[in-house]
Write an enzyme that holds these catalytic residues in place. Structure first.
Site, PDB file in Angstrom:
ATOM      1  CB  SER A   1     -13.905  -2.222  13.131  1.00 22.62           C
ATOM      2  OG  SER A   1     -14.525  -1.310  12.455  1.00 22.62           O
TER       3      SER A   1
ATOM      4  CE  LYS B   1     -16.005  -6.235   9.146  1.00 23.20           C
ATOM      5  NZ  LYS B   1     -14.645  -5.907   9.052  1.00 23.20           N
TER       6      LYS B   1
ATOM      7  NE  ARG C   1      30.308 -15.107  -8.407  1.00 23.57           N
ATOM      8  CZ  ARG C   1      31.312 -14.671  -7.622  1.00 23.57           C
ATOM      9  NH1 ARG C   1      31.323 -13.236  -7.589  1.00 23.57           N
ATOM     10  NH2 ARG C   1      32.294 -15.250  -6.996  1.00 23.57           N
TER      11      ARG C   1
ATOM     12  CG  ASN D   1     -12.027  -7.501  10.793  1.00 23.59           C
ATOM     13  OD1 ASN D   1     -13.209  -7.670  10.461  1.00 23.59           O
ATOM     14  ND2 ASN D   1     -11.593  -6.154  10.780  1.00 23.59           N
TER      15      ASN D   1
END
Lengths: 467, 467, 467, 467
Positions: C286, C292, C326, C294
């Site tokens: 980030s 951070k 069908r 992730n």
């Protein structure tokens, strides 16, 4: 990179909804949100006007096929690393701005990926919904016309596949109208109230507030919402109600149109033949079996109705799993579900428009079915009128019906004979006099006519709100 | 005949919703509809008052356990032959009336099975929804209190499981409140508008009209609706929108409560321990592992959230397959789906009430997590404030964060050293002066406080409409 | 025409499964089936060899991007009229053959759209499944290695989120291995037995039989199956079992990988930190919050696990609605569901491969959690060993555990004091002597080691069948 | 406490599956597992024989209605506190044993709730599956008989609702047979391999191993599996593959029977009338409309087919969410889904047995439909035979078909006239000679007969494995 264009989804292939939810369109919408935000900041003198103009110009260029500065295929591949397309988009925008000598000063300030993506989806939902509503008006106008034209077209009402009582084709069309009107109204409401998402990384607007104060953040948010023509709201990053409402509404539209298609598929079967799909030579033909004209529009509508509920279930499951301040998968699961529901509903609206505005109705054939169903179609009425008059009561009526069905004897004949065998009395005489009327299906239609009128009136009332 | 009482569904076992949707309760509701109709006819002098009274008395007796004249087990078995319970119910009513010397003259006149069953389900939906709303008020009151009490309780906001920024527990509770408020409002709206079904065999009211004329049928329908306290409407036998709205709303309630439970399950994990379920010795204990206190309420709420979407999908699929004037299976598929959704939502409300009113919140532990998350929790803020001040810009901030995480060095120390190494200038001095504030999580909460207030205000505004 | 390339589906964007299920790939597969059939006829001297060669050449050209004679966008739009892409495909092939002077004499003889489309889907399923199996071998090899490497890595086992007993990370990995092995085995079986569809317009092979007799039709069918390396079978046009098996298997693969991802997401939470996703700088970063990282791979796997079950439900619903020779929509609903399941499973395999082969395991941190969980983690064992020795029995143990948790007193100290306070006897002495062992988590792992061995052995046994 | 007995689920009300999955039956199965384990320990001289006998006696008493020592209503209410019924069950067993002076020494030793509940569900699955298989043999025998009896019964094959080609009713029945055979085979396989669950609190068998050593634990597990007649296996507490296989198989059974019901519903419509449900006076009658005989069995089968897929989706979602060593809700969500699928499949088998063994087939009416469909039903054949003979080729045939349909002119007449207008040549003569045969639907049935034989043979081969 290869793609999907609807080859296996003819219900929505080549429709406006397919275009509006394509990856090209998603990129455009994402850019549009970024541009609107840059413009909002610039309008408040918080970012250079030139920077906002540069982002807007990128966005406008993106709408031009083959000249789009940003390739959705590149973004799709680039979005894997961070799990969403906004991260590589920002890189692409910065690269494109740099190429053009534009400034990225105002870009994405204080926003998070989810703000941009949720708001872009909001825009896409609005575009597709507007298309659906425009089609719905054509569909409902046609249904209202069918309802009124055929208010006197008596036909058989079927319950659990069996002939039950007479009704009118007008009332059936009015029922379809009710279904579409209510479904589209729900969509209209859900879309009208679909709010801007603008909460920053965790829904506090911390970065914005840090820069502009609480009042500034609030005003900018409202101004962005105005600019994008959507309601402002508190962040709803992990409270997905707005998307649930949209999803339920879209699935409801598919269901309402699927119900019509199901009826058409039954009623156009060769053995019933009370309806036919529009006589368009380009639809439903078979070169190997030239006698066969397939009800393709209805078939496609049914395929959408079979597929939509699974996507809706995904949305509700994902909403319930929206843990923390951004969930670990549930938000991501929402994107394809919503966009496929948009395609299914948008595509269904296009097919239904063609189906219903061109629907062929065969009143004579409907009457033939009523005649084939025979006098027994009125048996509920006979029970009501004759149970107290006929010697033997209700059971005698039931027996007469069964005898008639078994022997092929005239039900009216059987009833009349029994009436005549009874002791003469005024009720008997009245019943004998009323037999002609009693056996007339057109006189046992209840409030069908009235219901047609009120269904059409209810639609007329809401129609203007949709336009 | 054996039954199900919730042994495998502890989320709703032994709740009011389980009772209100039991087969005993369905029989009562069916009888209540028949009684109300008999009374409607009698009040219009169209049926003997004594007959209406006799049906009503049956209905009242049915509410008395062990004295109920009609055994739901017998009806369940008897309903197989015709595919619905109303057919054998009428036989049972007639038998019971005959035993008591009562007249069945007014019974079920002009009605069809679907009228009685749809309207009985409507009543049951209303009962369960009222219970849910009563619980929701307790839940929302508690959430509003948590939101206000903890408006200053700083905690970590988690995005994709990772620590992102600071937030407050008050704002988290306010988000939960938003979720429940919106879900319950949708339920309230759906139930308020859930209409009477009264259309006769095929939705024309033919039998009624045949007897009483169009005006008479219309008036009687409205009077029945009044008596049952529900809106009158055109027949919606094959336009199932009202049930879709109820189903979406119920699933939405389950999802909103399931979202809370998911958060609680994370936050009460031993390693996080910021929350705990109510300290009720009777809940969640393990005799084999006495140290283990299971978060049973949240677990049950999650089990409901996992189960509900499948039922909703069934409802939408069934609505789309409501062919003809009564479909060949789709209507039947709706009954168990709606009644299980009622149980899941009703049961969830009971468990959530206990969970949320007794929820234990540990602000100290939340603060510890914030401290453990460390200075890096403010990195977004540092990027915003220092990118233009620090020599090296944004990249220098990012590097400092990474170095600090890798080495365990103080991020503030690294930043301060870099600031001091820069040439003296007013920005640098200002930045140095602001460092204390900059690293204070409590000063980076954005509009959290304001959002708490407006979430609570939104709830307060709608609360009175629910009571 | 615009398209979808996975912008909103990062779990499968830019993977082999996305390519193999793209509309480009579907066109190629359709062409391949037509070519194989032309070759089959030619090989039996029933069609000109040159015509077969011409169709094959078209097919080969189709695999070349930018040189493909048939544009999938054109087919997607063209398929709307007849509701499936094979109808316009035949037109396009004839046009292309005419352009090239090739003969269409052998083209599509005796076949129906469904034959070609079902068989093309079969080929695509095989391609994607082969890719999944290849990834699964890498995944399972890595899991087997984790299981064996960490057979002695003691960690906390969690039940209903709470610390329950000690286990080993090796056994957890072995459980994951069991899950993947069984899911992939089911896929392998389903794909191996996925049969050719070759039944003509209504599943009788009437056209083929009319030309070549029953024996000829039978032989040609078998030869086509051989050529396409799939089992021959009776037509299954409206008995969709083979596709249900494929769908269940694919959803099972997604679920098995989703279970692993769910565990990783919990165990890599900052507060737990026993695992981490691979340390790839390009993943999960980030820019706004540089601290951070992730867990993107796991998040994407969870998003697939949330989405897949809805598609599976669609498949089973469609199979049940495969009416007539069908059906009127159900077959069409199957195509997008199967192809999205292929993408979800194929994409999940790619992400899981990266996740599991690069998974970072932190045994020290696991041991810390065990230590933090404390002596109470052994309470089940204490109950078993000491209930008969301690004065006060089982209740005394339970009380000691509770006291220790409440006061922070040493559980071992409490137990030891109680033992010492009891009258001396051999059991007491033995218990006192055994206390060290009794409180050692590594001595309460049951058959974990043995289960690791047998799980790995089970995998090794089936591994060769997959390659 | 009130309950559910199937009042709103007539597809399974009053069937063996309803009884076998009732809460009464679950309590019995739980007790049976506890008794078998006590017996296993006693047989190995590890617990007192008397204690095992006491538990077994309780279990036997539980099977006696009104004398059952343990009230499922009490357990249902009691299970809420801990979230599963095994916890209060143990209390109830101990209380009952104490009342009777029996010892609980051997009770539940080393087991966990999940062991007992999963294994009890395994027993219930086996019971219901055995009932389904027994019904399936009756169903398949009847279908095989229909297939053989009607191998020469020519009827219209329908594709996308339209008349396509001739087929035989025998082949249609053979297709149904294929569907049921494959679905039931999958169920048979899934149930045969459904393993014992016996892993202790976290799947390590720590408590058992602690007492009896690894070898002892292993032997006891195998002995318990033998006693319960199910495979032994490693613990699968969070690897739910076995339940997914059962769920897919059950849903597959419902789908295969639902497909038949869908066909019957179409073919028994009054306008088609080629089939009828069994002529049982007690089924499907309407007192208000005595002429109406509803196809109740098929309707109920369809209602099950609409409902089952949602439950299957829940199972796969839950399997993917089976986190940790016991998940926080996903396992709980599995119980009602599996037990409702058992009821839907078990109930469907009962209704389908009645439907198919009593199905009324009207070959004359089928022939009438063929005649009504007319010569155009053979148009595929005409295209194949005449395209090279007729002046004007394939287009001329297509035009003749269209002219005939539009004008009502005889297609054969048009063809013959065109042939005669052509220059005389041997092909023309041969075509003229072959016209009678060419227009005979019974000569354009392809391999229908052969497929009937092989479908029946495939069934006969597996039949013995089922018994």
């Amino acid at each position: 990179m290869t793609g999907q264009y609807g080859l296996l989804a003819p219900v929505w292939a080549d429709t406006e909804a397919a275009a509006a939810t394509s990856d090209e369109a998603v990129v455009y919408a994402l850019l549009h949100v970024e541009a609107a935000w840059a413009e909002t900041l610039a309008a408040a003198d918080l970012a250079p006007e030139a920077s906002a103009r540069a982002v807007r110009r990128l966005c406008e260029d993106q709408a031009v096929p083959h000249a789009a500065p940003i390739d959705p295929r590149v973004l799709a591949a680039g979005g894997v690393a961070g799990g969403n397309p906004v991260i590589p988009l920002l890189g692409e925008i910065r690269r494109a701005l740099a190429d053009r000598g534009g400034s990225d000063a105002a870009l994405h300030r204080g926003a998070t990926s989810q703000d941009v993506l949720d708001t872009a989806m909001n825009l896409i939902v609005r575009t597709v919904a507007a298309g659906i509503i425009a089609r719905a008006i054509r569909i409902c106008d046609a249904l209202a016309a069918h309802a009124q034209t055929h208010r006197g077209t008596v036909c058989v009402a079927r319950s659990l596949t069996r002939h039950a009582l007479p009704t009118t084709f007008g009332l059936r069309a009015a029922g379809w109208l009710d279904g579409v009107r209510e479904a589209v109204s729900a969509l209209h409401r859900a879309v009208e109230s679909l709010p801007l998402q603008w909460g920053g990384a965790v829904g506090t607007q911390a970065a914005l507030t840090d820069r502009y104060g609480s009042g500034g953040a609030s005003e900018l948010t409202d101004q962005l919402a105005d600019r994008l023509k959507m309601p402002s709201a508190r962040p709803w990053h992990t409270q997905r109600r707005p998307m649930l409402d949209v999803g339920s509404a879209l699935t409801g539209v598919v269901a309402a149109l699927g119900k019509i298609a199901g009826d058409v598929l039954i009623l156009q079967r060769p053995e019933i033949a009370e309806l036919a799909e529009p006589a368009d030579a380009s639809r439903g033909g078979s070169s190997a079996m030239p006698q066969k004209q397939n009800p393709v529009l209805s078939v496609l509508l049914r395929s959408a109705a079979d597929a939509a509920p699974g996507h809706l279930a995904t949305l509700f499951g994902a909403a319930a799993a929206a843990q923390d301040e951004r969930p670990d998968g549930a938000w991501h699961a929402e994107w394809p579900a919503v966009s496929e529901l948009l395609r299914l509903a948008g595509g269904s609206a296009v097919r239904a428009d063609e189906l219903i505005t061109g629907l062929r109705v065969f009143p004579d054939r409907m009457r033939e079915t009523v005649d084939d169903a025979g006098e027994a179609l009125l048996s509920e009425r006979l029970m009501q009128h004759l149970s107290s008059v006929l010697p033997g009561g209700a059971q005698a009526v039931q027996e007469a019906v069964r005898t008639s069905l078994a022997d092929g004897a005239s039900l009216r004949g059987l009833i009349e004979a029994q009436l005549r065998s009874a002791d003469p009395n005024p009720d008997r005489e009245a019943a004998l006099d009323a037999l002609d009327d009693l056996f007339d299906p057109a006189q046992y239609l209840g409030r069908a006519d009235e219901f047609v009128d009120s269904a059409v009136a209810d639609y007329q009332q809401i129609r203007s709100a949709w336009t």
